[in-house]
Design an enzyme around this catalytic site. Structure first.
Site, PDB file in Angstrom:
ATOM      1  CG  ASP A   1      22.395  16.584 -24.235  1.00 44.59           C
ATOM      2  OD1 ASP A   1      22.442  16.998 -25.415  1.00 44.59           O
ATOM      3  OD2 ASP A   1      23.372  16.048 -23.665  1.00 44.59           O
TER       4      ASP A   1
ATOM      5  CB  CYS B   1      23.310  13.531 -26.021  1.00 44.33           C
ATOM      6  SG  CYS B   1      24.239  11.987 -26.152  1.00 44.33           S
TER       7      CYS B   1
ATOM      8  CB  THR C   1      28.903  10.976 -27.963  1.00 44.08           C
ATOM      9  OG1 THR C   1      28.170  10.623 -26.775  1.00 44.08           O
ATOM     10  CG2 THR C   1      30.126  11.795 -27.585  1.00 44.08           C
TER      11      THR C   1
ATOM     12  CG  HIS D   1      20.028  -7.662 -39.398  1.00 44.19           C
ATOM     13  ND1 HIS D   1      21.315  -8.100 -39.612  1.00 44.19           N
ATOM     14  CD2 HIS D   1      19.412  -7.724 -40.610  1.00 44.19           C
ATOM     15  CE1 HIS D   1      21.474  -8.410 -40.899  1.00 44.19           C
ATOM     16  NE2 HIS D   1      20.332  -8.177 -41.524  1.00 44.19           N
TER      17      HIS D   1
ATOM     18  CG  HIS E   1      17.229 -10.832 -37.965  1.00 45.91           C
ATOM     19  ND1 HIS E   1      18.600 -10.948 -37.901  1.00 45.91           N
ATOM     20  CD2 HIS E   1      16.918 -10.634 -39.271  1.00 45.91           C
ATOM     21  CE1 HIS E   1      19.100 -10.820 -39.121  1.00 45.91           C
ATOM     22  NE2 HIS E   1      18.101 -10.633 -39.968  1.00 45.91           N
TER      23      HIS E   1
HETATM   24  C1  RB5 Z   1      27.102  16.750 -22.383  1.00 47.92           C
HETATM   25  O1  RB5 Z   1      28.228  17.516 -22.108  1.00 47.92           O
HETATM   26  C2  RB5 Z   1      27.505  15.457 -23.047  1.00 47.92           C
HETATM   27  O2  RB5 Z   1      28.153  14.656 -22.122  1.00 47.92           O
HETATM   28  C3  RB5 Z   1      26.303  14.755 -23.632  1.00 47.92           C
HETATM   29  O3  RB5 Z   1      25.703  15.569 -24.597  1.00 47.92           O
HETATM   30  C4  RB5 Z   1      26.557  13.435 -24.330  1.00 47.92           C
HETATM   31  O4  RB5 Z   1      27.564  13.554 -25.270  1.00 47.92           O
HETATM   32  C5  RB5 Z   1      26.751  12.282 -23.448  1.00 47.92           C
HETATM   33  O5  RB5 Z   1      26.882  11.135 -23.881  1.00 47.92           O
END
Ligand code: RB5
Length: 159
Positions: A9, A66, A68, A99, A134
């Site tokens: 993203d 993204c 996180t 695994h 596994h």
């Molecule tokens: C975008 O602001 C953020 O929410 C996205 O990049 C991600 O971290 C979502 O899990």
């Protein structure tokens, strides 16, 4: 030649060039599913693009990024056949292949720095699925996708 699809993203844009450079240094063929622009967008779109390529075996593996890594991994894991591991250190990345036979890796560009991200990707692509004990669990994941109920004896009961 190994082929990897990559998607992200608008937040993942920061980390992607580092990962692409590393993959190129390993002579890996890259299919970039975007996004290329910094305008706010939605991670499920890019998770789906990469996941479809992986699920249809048009590429060997997929990497998604993204902020996180969480949102884009959740989205990818909604696609049948996808086992996407969201990792912020190399040990889990390696084990996720050995695994869990992970076929996608999710990274958080706000969580890991560029060097750590590169180490994670390196461990992930160099590791191989071990099979053996596994495999039963992977078969159970397929059963889950098929809507079957699992019981503690690993037998399928009913729909
Ligand atoms: C975008 O602001 C953020 O929410 C996205 O990049 C991600 O971290 C979502 O899990």
């Amino acid at each position: 030649m190994m082929k990897i699809a990559i998607g992200n993203d608008h937040v993942g844009i920061e980390l992607k060039p580092t990962i692409i450079d590393f993959l190129k240094s390993r002579n890996i063929d890259i299919l970039d599913c975007g996004t290329e622009i910094a305008d706010r967008t939605d991670y499920p779109i890019y998770a789906q693009k990469v996941a479809h390529l992986v699920a249809r075996r048009e590429v060997d593996l997929g990497i998604v990024i993204c902020g996180t890594g969480i949102g884009i991994s959740i989205a990818a894991n909604k696609v049948d056949g996808i086992r996407c591991a969201c990792c912020s250190e190399p040990y889990s990345a390696k084990l996720s292949r050995e695994h869990n036979d992970s076929n996608m890796l999710a990274l958080g560009s706000r969580v890991v720095g560029k060097e750590l991200a590169t180490m994670i990707v390196k461990e992930w692509i160099d590791a191989r699925y071990e099979g053996g004990r596994h495999q039963r669990r992977l078969d159970q994941l397929k059963d889950l996708e098929a809507g079957l109920l699992l019981d503690e004896d690993n037998r399928i009961n009913k729909k």
